[in-house]
Design an enzyme around this catalytic site. Structure first.
Site, short mmCIF file in Angstrom:
data_model
loop_
_atom_site.label_atom_id
_atom_site.label_comp_id
_atom_site.label_asym_id
_atom_site.label_seq_id
_atom_site.Cartn_x
_atom_site.Cartn_y
_atom_site.Cartn_z
N HIS A 188 1.22 -1.20 -0.20
CA HIS A 188 0.01 0.17 -0.22
C HIS A 188 0.85 1.27 0.53
CE1 HIS A 188 -3.91 -1.43 2.18
NE2 HIS A 188 -4.00 -1.12 0.88
N CYS A 282 -2.12 3.13 9.05
CA CYS A 282 -3.24 1.73 8.52
C CYS A 282 -4.57 1.68 9.15
CB CYS A 282 -3.34 0.33 8.51
SG CYS A 282 -1.31 0.62 7.38
N1 ARG Z 1 -4.57 -6.54 6.16
C1 ARG Z 1 -4.70 -5.30 5.77
C2 ARG Z 1 -4.62 -6.23 4.58
O1 ARG Z 1 -3.95 -6.41 4.00
C3 ARG Z 1 -3.78 -4.95 6.49
C4 ARG Z 1 -3.56 -3.55 5.84
C5 ARG Z 1 -3.14 -2.09 6.17
N2 ARG Z 1 -3.60 -1.51 5.47
C6 ARG Z 1 -2.87 -0.26 5.37
N3 ARG Z 1 -3.15 1.06 5.00
N4 ARG Z 1 -1.94 -0.42 4.77
O2 ARG Z 1 -4.88 -5.22 3.37
#
Ligand code: ARG
Length: 289
Positions: A188, A282
């Protein structure tokens, strides 16, 4: 550390940077678990300390409140263990909400709960997306880039479809700069880049394609550059109010770099949420009125 005589070092007598009050949305980790693996950080065979996760999340929420930022809370859902990562539910700029559409089936239902929250709380300008995008996970906003104004930075490569970048630009009426993420550990945008004030970013160049690195150098010659260790410690997964920068406590390198630039780092412990592949940012969606 930036040497004291460097132009990047904050002068000892510098006035404190003005605080910009933020408004945030978070979702408690009541049902948090690592039950599947959709990013390289997730290991379902390793147990999560659910109680500690709640304690650490409470600490983060209290930190934001203590810094003067209102935090709204979204009801967690038992079937959605990743819902604690509230940043992924939408992207809001100047009162307009661009909704999310999750890449993986395991998280898809989260988008509807976020949408219901916005509509119930008076955010009527809500755009339901046609294209896959994971909200603030892949979108960052800089309100005042000199000579340009508000700019959206958008990641693609792992989660958000590049078509969503154009869709977001039409919904939000702000220029969107597409950046190609190429390292799966930084799946991300918010794991590799953060806005630290109205016009400044911090980022780890190695997470991006060579061309996107060049774009970032051109647009942000004064950016704070993070290294691989900073990024691996989730030191870029932060929120800033222009003065205080709340970030993962194990990201000690980033703490020092931010302090050298005149920001006030506020470290918080989030070891359990790290196991799901996330940290401070996150867990937090920013509501920009
Ligand atoms: N386990 C989640 C996923 O893989 C983590 C998300 C993390 N969020 C972020 N904004 N980077 O989707």
């Amino acid at each position: 550390m930036v040497p004291a005589d460097s132009p990047l070092a904050a002068p000892a007598d510098a006035a404190p940077r003005p605080v910009r009050t933020r408004e945030y949305l978070m979702c408690p980790p009541e049902h948090f678990a690592v039950e599947y693996a959709i990013n390289p950080w997730m290991h379902p065979e390793q147990p999560v300390d659910a109680e500690l996760a709640v304690k650490q999340w409470d600490g983060l929420r209290e930190t934001l409140t203590r810094l003067g930022h209102p935090v709204h809370v979204l009801d967690p859902q038992s079937s959605l263990p990743d819902m604690v990562y509230a940043a992924n539910g939408a992207f809001v700029v100047d009162g307009t909400v661009y909704g999310a559409r999750f890449r993986y089936q395991q998280r898809r239902a989260e988008a509807g709960y976020h949408r219901a929250w916005y509509l119930a709380n008076g955010w009527t300008d809500f755009h339901i997306p046609e294209h896959t995008n994971e909200g603030e996970g892949d979108f960052a906003y800089l309100p005042a880039v000199p000579g340009v104004g508000g700019v959206v930075l958008a990641g693609y490569g792992f989660r958000t479809a590049i078509a969503a970048h154009a869709e977001a630009q039409e919904a939000l009426a702000r220029p969107v700069v597409s950046l190609h993420l190429t390292d799966p550990r930084f799946y991300h945008l918010d794991t590799a880049l953060a806005s630290i004030d109205d016009s400044t970013i911090a980022y780890y160049p190695g997470a991006f394609s060579a061309a996107s690195q060049r774009v970032l150098r051109q647009l942000f010659p004064d950016a704070l550059l993070a290294d691989e260790a900073d990024a691996l410690a989730f030191g870029l997964n932060l929120v800033s109010d222009n003065r205080h920068v709340v970030l993962n406590s194990t990201a000690t390198g980033m703490v020092a770099k931010l302090a050298a630039r005149g920001y006030e780092p506020v470290p918080v412990e989030l070891t359990e949420l790290h196991r799901g592949g996330g940290s401070v940012k996150c867990c937090i969606a920013e509501l920009r009125r």
